[in-house]
Design a protein around this motif. Structure first.
Motif, PDB file in Angstrom:
ATOM      1  N   ASN A  15      -2.469 -43.583   1.872  1.00  0.00           N
ATOM      2  CA  ASN A  15      -2.634 -42.610   0.791  1.00  0.00           C
ATOM      3  C   ASN A  15      -2.736 -41.214   1.414  1.00  0.00           C
ATOM      4  N   LEU A  16      -2.813 -40.207   0.524  1.00  0.00           N
ATOM      5  CA  LEU A  16      -2.762 -38.836   1.012  1.00  0.00           C
ATOM      6  C   LEU A  16      -3.933 -38.522   1.937  1.00  0.00           C
ATOM      7  N   ARG A  17      -5.128 -39.086   1.588  1.00  0.00           N
ATOM      8  CA  ARG A  17      -6.311 -38.817   2.405  1.00  0.00           C
ATOM      9  C   ARG A  17      -6.080 -39.246   3.846  1.00  0.00           C
ATOM     10  N   ASN A  18      -5.560 -40.465   3.942  1.00  0.00           N
ATOM     11  CA  ASN A  18      -5.476 -40.942   5.317  1.00  0.00           C
ATOM     12  C   ASN A  18      -4.263 -40.396   6.059  1.00  0.00           C
ATOM     13  N   LEU A  19      -3.269 -39.964   5.315  1.00  0.00           N
ATOM     14  CA  LEU A  19      -2.161 -39.233   5.934  1.00  0.00           C
ATOM     15  C   LEU A  19      -2.668 -37.908   6.534  1.00  0.00           C
ATOM     16  N   ILE A  20      -3.530 -37.222   5.763  1.00  0.00           N
ATOM     17  CA  ILE A  20      -4.062 -35.940   6.267  1.00  0.00           C
ATOM     18  C   ILE A  20      -4.913 -36.185   7.527  1.00  0.00           C
ATOM     19  N   ASP A  21      -5.674 -37.282   7.536  1.00  0.00           N
ATOM     20  CA  ASP A  21      -6.445 -37.613   8.741  1.00  0.00           C
ATOM     21  C   ASP A  21      -5.520 -37.798   9.943  1.00  0.00           C
ATOM     22  N   ARG A  47      -0.976 -35.215  -9.115  1.00  0.00           N
ATOM     23  CA  ARG A  47      -2.155 -34.886  -9.902  1.00  0.00           C
ATOM     24  C   ARG A  47      -3.313 -35.791  -9.500  1.00  0.00           C
ATOM     25  N   LEU A  48      -3.027 -36.758  -8.629  1.00  0.00           N
ATOM     26  CA  LEU A  48      -4.083 -37.681  -8.207  1.00  0.00           C
ATOM     27  C   LEU A  48      -4.806 -37.178  -6.964  1.00  0.00           C
ATOM     28  N   GLY A  49      -4.147 -36.289  -6.252  1.00  0.00           N
ATOM     29  CA  GLY A  49      -4.772 -35.736  -5.058  1.00  0.00           C
ATOM     30  C   GLY A  49      -4.855 -36.753  -3.931  1.00  0.00           C
ATOM     31  N   LEU A  50      -6.010 -36.784  -3.227  1.00  0.00           N
ATOM     32  CA  LEU A  50      -6.117 -37.558  -1.982  1.00  0.00           C
ATOM     33  C   LEU A  50      -5.972 -39.060  -2.183  1.00  0.00           C
ATOM     34  N   ILE A  51      -6.211 -39.556  -3.395  1.00  0.00           N
ATOM     35  CA  ILE A  51      -6.083 -41.011  -3.597  1.00  0.00           C
ATOM     36  C   ILE A  51      -4.650 -41.423  -3.908  1.00  0.00           C
ATOM     37  N   HIS A  52      -3.748 -40.462  -3.967  1.00  0.00           N
ATOM     38  CA  HIS A  52      -2.340 -40.780  -4.259  1.00  0.00           C
ATOM     39  C   HIS A  52      -1.791 -41.754  -3.207  1.00  0.00           C
ATOM     40  N   LYS A  53      -1.330 -42.912  -3.657  1.00  0.00           N
ATOM     41  CA  LYS A  53      -0.789 -43.924  -2.733  1.00  0.00           C
ATOM     42  C   LYS A  53       0.608 -43.526  -2.277  1.00  0.00           C
TER      43      LYS A  53
END
Lengths: 161, 757, 88
Positions: free
Chosen positions: C26-32, C65-71
């Motif tokens: 997801n976006l969160r872990n991509l950013i990490d 529109r889901l932000g960091l949880i976007h899969k």
């Protein structure tokens, strides 16, 4: 302030066919008189200086910007506003045509346009497009580009024939 | 109408029912912002700065407070001082501090008309008299009123305490609130390989949205510290958010009831009078209504940014664009936000270009804080790009439609900001323009003596936002449906939203009754703006209608004691799939349904609707002696995705074209060097009247959006983008003159003709 | 791997190439994962566990529109861009 107190003036007038006695401050416009004293708010304020036509009313057969007429000036006169157009039997053909032709978007200028257009059709049952555009030149609309308003007036003129 | 979507046999969508709110609006019953009257209501008035730039040394309100009939006086001392926190990431951006300062000045006034104090009195006259008795001691500063002045070395600084963001570096003591850059490919190489490079700079004057209804704000602050607000706004929830921030109240303490809205075009997104009415109500415990005059509206609200835009485009010998560069400098007004990211997104949006670079500057000037104006910043940049494209076609002898088709942006084209387009319909619009009666007609078929005719064409784009919307449905015992929504209806959206629910339910549009309700009565709904309403709130209505059908089927299953799987619904009838005896109309199922009334709700938070493109053709007739320009023939072509109510889609196209024509030919903030607008009335800020315009022909193209079940794209904004360049290009066609500044008014035309001779 | 494009000012400030590659469910872990390769990026993109106000992520042409949880299933490119004000 008390010593400067201006006395209200008693005015006898006819609004949409209803004769009434009202008390009006002598400095108050007909627009404010209709909206604040009589309490009918269909007549709108867009500029308060006679340039938008949103406050158009019919005064003894002539259309005027009610922001440029004083309330005390309607003594003994007939005032017709948008509220006087429909009857218990239904809408005026212009009102119906505005709805059918989608001649309004936000609707704030609509009362002024209807009152203006009615005065035109009362005297000229079949105006040309050019004539309609000339007649409505004192009414501003910012939403429609006038296309559908002109078409609605034209449609109503044909209907009422 | 040209449609590329397969004929889906819609029953409601694409028809032209009478709008639900129409009867109230043609009879004068509809209640707009100024029409509200509450028991015991006082009238609020504000004192505005006569200076465009000054420090407030002191304010003396004592004389005003002493007046008979005056109930309260306020200054910014009655407002909390907010910190510099950035709000949200949707369309209402900006800092809380600036939001509050724009409502009422704290230390400095930054534009003529900036509010410095407020009064509540028994009537308007008394309030106006009281305002005049407030004494303000100003230290007058030199204003900057355009981007050149503001960006000059040693320019007077509007915000000494503010750090601008210049390509990631924080910079103090600059009127450049932001400098942003986007870069794709290698433009130096692109220009080097170009066969022809054309560069132009346009100068756009500040304009106003021009909605006929002035702003109002009415509020009651009660003993429980709850604030009720009635206002004419494009977004009741954004008013709730803004008011609660300025007053430092929890959002649930603020309830906003939207009145009918008399036009907005983006300008009725910001708040102005609402917090002032609220504070005055807190001081008096009575309702307070404040209203603006037309001059207040011009002086202190919403303009669309002026500014300068330079565009440079290089093409190869085959007429393919190789490189494009833009330098965009737009006026934010008194507080940051000149929509420069939107400008960057729009400037080369109509073309497929391998290398692009954009520098965009958000520039603070001593003018009212810019508000969105219909496709904010897109007309400004389109004027530059479409003029350069026209010049390229003129130099090379290319047909302007063929050149645009050769370089057309379509699905998969990489945009200047980086992402690739999903399905768009610019190509279809250009093809329709080419095949239109207008384009094929003879320009000089009916020339007037002493006048010259010219034809111009231009394209334009807006990206159509999504965001949050909520809809509730309730099935009434008579089988009709009540729909409640939070999108204020600025031009027929009750109808376009109700029609989408009606289509799903298979019932007439008239049988779904839409109401726009207050912020306590519906889920969060973002502003009526960004061309999002029919798309996003319509989508919520679509989802809610599907949920209502699930409810109906569930209740029928209970009633008949059979499985839901054996029940189906269509066109207002719920029936068993297996037993033809078992069927009910909506009225029958709604009459005392088992387990409670049949209701549903849905909310959405959507991505962009898919871009909307427009192509306009303008024929002008220009009097060479007086410079007066008449628009004699005009056609607006647009990809509308899917027209839910075609009449109101046409209306958007015509209205946008009319505003754009006014922008091109007449409209401007005419300011003196002190930053005072000299034409702040409708007499002098000359918007188009019925006599100025011809019938505006519309050609609706339907290339469905991938993002919406019916293919809806937004339609309100693209039509204001092409008119300015289309008219500029037509003037060039008629007279051989490139006018590069708006408005292209008679004096500019006669002066340019003189220079040419 | 997903192609990632960061805003001009982040690339300039941190010296990140125009186009980089990263993966994430997801976006969160991509950013990490981007942060691992280019320390400092995360501060520009994330604030209080959400996409930073004023920042948006465009995932294959659509602004999430889901932000960091976007899969991130089957995603080929992501553009981080300043979010766009305006709209009327």
């Amino acid at each position: 302030m008390a010593e400067n107190k201006v006395k209200k003036v008693a005015v006898n007038t006819t609004i949409n066919g209803e004769e009434m006695d009202i008390l009006v401050d002598p400095y108050v416009s007909l627009l404010e008189t209709l909206r604040e004293v009589i309490g009918i708010t269909g007549t709108k304020e867009g500029c308060n200086d006679g340039n938008c036509g949103a406050c158009t009313v019919n005064l003894d057969g002539r259309i005027v910007d009610s922001c440029l007429v004083l309330g005390v000036e309607v003594e003994g006169k007939n005032v017709e506003t948008v509220e006087g157009m429909a009857t218990p039997d239904g809408l005026h053909p212009l009102q119906q045509a505005f709805l059918e032709e989608a001649a309004l978007q936000c609707g704030i200028c609509t009362p002024g346009f209807l009152v203006s257009a009615k005065a035109l059709l009362d005297n000229e049952p079949d105006p040309s497009e050019e004539r309609i555009r000339h007649w409505l030149a004192g009414n501003l609309c910012r939403c429609t580009g006038y296309d559908k308003i002109v078409k609605a007036v034209s449609k109503a003129s044909k209907k009422s024939k | 109408m040209v449609s590329t979507s397969e004929n889906k046999n819609y029953k409601v969508i694409g028809t032209r029912p009478i709008r639900h709110d129409g009867y109230d609006k043609v009879t004068g019953r509809a209640q707009y912002g100024a029409d509200i009257k509450l028991p015991g209501m006082l009238i609020g008035a504000v004192l505005r700065s006569p200076y465009a730039h000054a420090k407030i040394k002191s304010i003396d309100t004592s004389e005003a407070e002493k007046m008979d009939g005056v109930f309260a006086v306020m200054t910014s001392k009655d407002l909390p001082r907010l910190g510099d926190v950035v709000r949200g990431n949707s369309e209402e951006s900006g800092s809380e501090k600036h939001l509050s300062e724009n409502v009422m000045a704290f230390d400095k006034v930054l534009y003529k008309g900036h509010v410095v104090a407020g009064v509540a009195a028994k009537d308007q006259n008394t309030a106006f008299e009281a305002v005049k008795k407030i004494k303000v001691d100003y230290e007058v500063l030199k204003p900057v009123i355009n981007v050149d002045q503001a960006m000059a070395k040693d320019a007077p600084i509007l915000h000494e305490d503010y750090s601008g963001d210049h390509l990631g570096k924080k910079v103090k003591n600059s009127n450049i609130a932001a400098h942003a850059r986007h870069e794709i490919g290698d433009i130096d190489d692109g220009f080097k390989k170009s066969d022809l490079v054309v560069e132009k700079e346009v100068d756009m004057q500040t304009v106003h949205q021009g909605y006929i209804e002035p702003h109002t704000g009415t509020a009651v602050w009660d003993e429980e510290d709850r604030v009720k607000v009635w206002t004419s706004t494009q977004g009741s929830f954004s008013v709730r958010d803004s008011v609660s921030k300025v007053l430092e109240l929890d959002v649930s303490r603020v309830k906003v009831t939207p009145m009918e809205i008399g036009g907005g075009f983006g300008g009725k997104i910001p708040i102005y009078l609402e917090p002032i009415a609220a504070v005055l109500s807190k001081k008096t415990r009575r309702p307070v209504k404040a209203m603006m005059s037309r001059t207040d509206v011009f002086d202190a609200t919403g303009p669309g940014p002026g500014g300068k835009v330079k565009v440079k485009i290089g093409i190869d010998s085959e007429g393919k664009i190789l490189a494009a560069y833009a330098d965009i400098r737009l006026e934010a007004g008194a507080y940051p936000e000149a929509f420069i990211e939107a400008a960057a997104k729009c400037v080369f949006s109509c073309y497929d270009v391998p290398s692009m670079k954009i520098d965009a500057y958000d520039v603070l000037v001593n003018k009212p804080s810019s508000a969105p104006y219909r496709a904010p910043a897109s007309p400004q940049v389109a004027f530059a790009t479409e003029t350069v494209v026209d010049e390229i076609c003129e130099i090379k002898g290319y047909d302007p439609i063929d050149f645009r088709l050769k370089n057309v942006a379509e699905k998969g084209t990489r945009t200047a900001l980086g992402p690739k387009y999903r399905t768009i319909g610019l190509k279809e619009c250009l093809e329709a323009a080419k095949n239109s009666d207008h384009w094929k007609s003879n320009l000089d078929s009916n020339p007037s003596p002493g006048k010259k005719r010219g034809r111009g064409i231009a394209s334009g784009y807006w990206f159509n936002i999504g965001f949050k919307s909520s809809v509730n449905l309730s099935l009434n015992p008579d089988g009709k449906v009540a729909l409640t929504e939070g999108s204020t209806d600025i031009g027929g959206s009750r109808a376009s939203i109700a029609m989408q629910a009606a289509e799903v339910l298979g019932i007439p549009a008239e049988d779904v009754r839409p109401s726009v309700v207050d912020t306590d009565s519906i889920g969060i709904t973002d502003v009526t703006g960004g061309s999002r309403t029919t798309y996003a709130t319509g989508y919520a209505a679509y989802n809610a209608a599907h949920k209502l059908i699930e409810e109906i089927i569930e209740k029928a299953a209970l009633k008949w004691d059979i499985s839901k799987d054996h029940i189906e619904y269509s066109d207002g009838i719920v029936k068993s799939k297996t037993d033809s005896e078992l069927k009910m109309t909506l009225k029958e199922i709604a009459d005392d349904p088992p387990g409670g009334p049949i209701v549903s709700s849905a909310s959405v938070d959507l991505e962009e609707a898919g871009g909307g493109f427009a192509v306009h053709i303008a024929d002008l007739e220009i009097d060479e002696e007086t410079g007066k320009t008449d628009v004699v023939n005009y056609t607006a072509i647009q990809d509308v995705g899917k027209a839910i109510h075609p009449s109101y889609v046409e209306g958007q196209m015509q209205g946008g074209a009319a505003q754009g024509i006014g922008w091109a030919l007449n409209e401007e903030y005419f300011m003196n060097e002190d930053g005072v607008m000299l034409n702040s009335s409708y007499l002098d800020y000359r918007m188009p009247i019925a006599l100025d315009l011809p019938m505006i022909d519309t050609i609706m193209i339907e290339v469905p959006s991938e993002e919406h079940p019916y293919g809806v794209r937004g339609v309100g904004e693209p039509p204001i983008v092409p008119p300015v360049p289309a008219i500029g290009n037509a003037i060039n066609d008629a007279l051989g003159l490139r006018l590069l500044s708006t408005p292209m008014k008679p004096s500019k035309i006669t002066e340019a003709l003189k220079r040419k001779k | 791997m997903i192609k990632i494009f960061l805003p001009y000012k982040i690339r300039e400030t941190l010296g990140v190439p125009t186009e980089i590659e990263a993966d994430g469910s997801n976006l969160r872990n991509l950013i990490d994962h981007i942060e691992d390769a280019y320390p400092g990026v995360k501060d520009y993109l994330v604030d209080e566990g959400k996409l930073k106000p004023g920042m948006s992520a465009v995932i294959d042409g659509k602004t999430t529109r889901l932000g960091l949880i976007h899969k991130l299933d089957d995603v080929s490119e992501i553009h981080f861009l300043p979010s766009i004000a305006g709209g009327s």
